[in-house]
Structures are given as structure tokens and as C-alpha cells.
Scaffold this active site. Structure first.
Site, PDB file in Angstrom:
ATOM      1  N   GLY A  63      -3.594   9.991  -4.602  1.00 20.47           N
ATOM      2  CA  GLY A  63      -2.246   9.936  -5.159  1.00 20.47           C
ATOM      3  C   GLY A  63      -1.237  10.958  -4.666  1.00 20.47           C
ATOM      4  N   TRP A  65       0.532  11.218  -1.783  1.00 23.38           N
ATOM      5  CA  TRP A  65       1.755  10.647  -1.183  1.00 23.38           C
ATOM      6  C   TRP A  65       2.633  10.032  -2.276  1.00 23.38           C
ATOM      7  CZ3 TRP A  65       1.798   7.920   4.215  1.00 23.38           C
ATOM      8  CH2 TRP A  65       1.300   8.779   5.178  1.00 23.38           C
ATOM      9  N   ASP A  83      -4.215   0.681  -4.104  1.00 20.55           N
ATOM     10  CA  ASP A  83      -5.438   1.157  -3.457  1.00 20.55           C
ATOM     11  C   ASP A  83      -6.637   0.355  -3.944  1.00 20.55           C
ATOM     12  OD1 ASP A  83      -6.000   4.041  -1.815  1.00 20.55           O
ATOM     13  OD2 ASP A  83      -7.784   3.047  -2.616  1.00 20.55           O
ATOM     14  N   ASP A 101      -7.339  -4.856  -2.889  1.00 17.54           N
ATOM     15  CA  ASP A 101      -7.516  -4.781  -1.442  1.00 17.54           C
ATOM     16  C   ASP A 101      -6.247  -5.278  -0.760  1.00 17.54           C
ATOM     17  OD1 ASP A 101      -8.213  -5.113   1.214  1.00 17.54           O
ATOM     18  OD2 ASP A 101     -10.172  -5.975   0.775  1.00 17.54           O
ATOM     19  N   ASP A 122      -1.173   4.912   4.305  1.00 14.08           N
ATOM     20  CA  ASP A 122      -2.127   5.960   4.712  1.00 14.08           C
ATOM     21  C   ASP A 122      -3.536   5.376   4.623  1.00 14.08           C
ATOM     22  OD1 ASP A 122      -2.867   8.523   5.522  1.00 14.08           O
ATOM     23  OD2 ASP A 122      -2.909   9.335   3.488  1.00 14.08           O
ATOM     24  N   LYS A 162      -0.646   4.869   9.197  1.00 13.65           N
ATOM     25  CA  LYS A 162      -1.698   5.636   9.876  1.00 13.65           C
ATOM     26  C   LYS A 162      -2.575   4.704  10.711  1.00 13.65           C
ATOM     27  CE  LYS A 162      -5.153   7.721   7.490  1.00 13.65           C
ATOM     28  NZ  LYS A 162      -5.522   8.835   6.615  1.00 13.65           N
TER      29      LYS A 162
END
Ligand SMILES: C[S@@+](CC[C@H](N)C(=O)[O-])C[C@H]1O[C@@H](n2cnc3c(N)ncnc32)[C@H](O)[C@@H]1O
EC number: 2.1.1.166
Length: 212
Positions: A63, A65, A83, A101, A122, A162
Site C-alpha cells: 500500500g 504507492w 491487488d 487479479d 507496480d 514496472k
């Protein structure tokens, strides 16, 4: 200003050798993970986040970010944090959390506050022991984030994703270049020396019909 980086005295001359200063500084400031300094650096370098924005954060657990983004967008903004894992951190009333997902959640399920001004990813695979498999999974997660941005990011909006360095990096960068006017790759100072990750930042999402 949220997420104060380690002070000069705390910060090692070479942060790649002693990255723990970042972990300690994050904990001291109430963030669950050192990753907050990566987003803070990207935000500082490209002026990503502003009050009142709508933000989608993919791969948000634990958590950091989302905590940082929620503070930057303030009470007038909106944040959707997503998440696979449960998220227990509190981000304020402007935030909603979805556990699921991102590869199988529909764009509609992610559209709660769309169109977004900023899409963050991320997301990273749990390491499998196979470098090739991890790189492929990271590429898949990155490309899913780009597809979500294609569907839900407002014209002029920004993307941060990312990806693990691999042969697929060029394809990933080209996909983002197709979506955004300006693309930069950033490896923030807080990244561990051993890490293969890099962030692709897309700025000024092109207007519909202008991609390519
Ligand atoms: C590096 S962590 C994110 C850290 C987070 N940005 C923070 O600052 O606290 C990567 C996250 O990606 C999540 N993730 C991996 N695959 C995912 C998927 N398919 N859908 C949603 N989240 C995923 C993992 O569960 C993990 O929490």
C-alpha cells in the site's frame, strides 16, 4: 510534502550498497514498503500527481504507492487500489480497494473512477526461480497495465509501469509509445542494486484516434 527521502546523514553515499536506509525511512514515515521512494522520485521528476486527480493503482499491496498517491491527490481526488493480496493499509475516504487479479478483472471492474488521470502499475510476479519465466510474467503484467490504460486513461493522462528487463523491453516501450506522446525509462535511486526492474513512464496520453 509526503514521503521524505532519507536525510543526507541517513542516506548512504551509494544507496545501492546499503538500501536499508530507504526501508527505515519508509517505516519511520508510516509507509509499509520502501517502494514509496520510487514513486516519490518519479513524481518529482515528471510532475505526475496533483490534487483532485483520479488514479488507478495496479499491484497496490501492501500500500505504499496508494498511500503516497492518496496524499498527493487529496480529498478531492479518487483512487482505486487493486491487488491479488488483501490490502489493510488505510488510504482515506477518496480510495476504494479491490482484491483481484488484474489479468482477469474486466476493464469495467477497474473503471470505477474512470477516466483516470494517472494509471500506475507496480505489479510484479512472485519470483519462481526461473529468470525467463519471471521476465515473461512481468512483461504480461506490464502489457495488461498498458491495455487497461488504453481503455481507461484520459487523453493527456500519465502512465507508470514496472517491467523486468528482458528482450521484451523494446516491445513494451513501443506499446507505450503507441499510447503516449512522451515515454521515459526511469530506474529510481531507491531500486535495489540486484533488481532487474525498470519503470516506463508515459506522459500525455494521445487523443483517441491518434495512437500509432
Ligand atoms: C512490488 S509489489 C507492489 C508494492 C506497492 N506498489 C506498494 O508500494 O506497496 C507488487 C504487487 O503486485 C501484485 N500483483 C502481482 N500480480 C498481480 C496481478 N495479476 N493482479 C494484481 N496484482 C498483482 C502482487 O500481489 C504485489 O503485491
Amino acid at each position: 510534502m509526503p514521503a521524505e527521502r532519507p536525510s543526507v546523514s541517513q542516506k548512504p553515499k551509494n544507496p545501492y550498497k546499503r538500501p536499508d536506509a530507504f526501508t527505515k525511512a519508509a517505516k519511520a514515515q508510516g509507509y509499509p514498503a520502501r517502494s514509496v521512494f520510487k514513486l516519490e522520485e518519479i513524481d518529482r521528476r515528471v510532475r505526475l500527481l496533483r490534487p483532485g486527480q483520479r488514479v488507478l493503482d495496479l499491484g497496490a499491496a501492501p500500500g505504499s504507492w496508494s498511500m503516497y498517491a492518496a496524499q498527493r491527490i487529496g480529498a478531492g481526488g479518487k483512487l482505486l487500489a487493486v491487488d491479488l493480496s488483501p490490502i489493510t493499509a488505510a488510504f482515506g475516504p477518496q480510495a476504494t480497494v479491490v482484491q483481484g487479479d488484474a489479468l482477469s478483472l474486466t476493464n469495467e471492474a477497474l473503471a470505477q473512477f474512470a477516466p483516470y488521470d494517472v494509471v500506475l502499475s507496480d505489479m510484479a510476479p512472485a519470483t519462481s526461480g526461473s529468470k525467463i519465466a519471471d521476465q515473461a510474467r512481468s512483461y504480461e503484467l506490464f502489457m495488461r497495465a498498458v491495455a487497461v490504460a488504453e481503455a481507461l486513461l484520459a487523453p493527456g493522462g500519465a502512465f507508470v509501469g514496472k517491467i523486468f528487463m528482458s528482450e521484451d523491453f523494446v516491445k513494451a516501450r513501443d506499446a507505450l509509445r503507441n499510447l503516449c506522446e512522451e515515454v521515459r525509462s526511469i530506474r529510481p535511486e531507491g531500486t535495489r542494486a540486484s533488481s532487474v526492474e525498470i519503470f516506463l513512464v508515459g506522459l500525455k496520453r494521445k487523443a483517441a484516434g491518434k495512437t500509432g
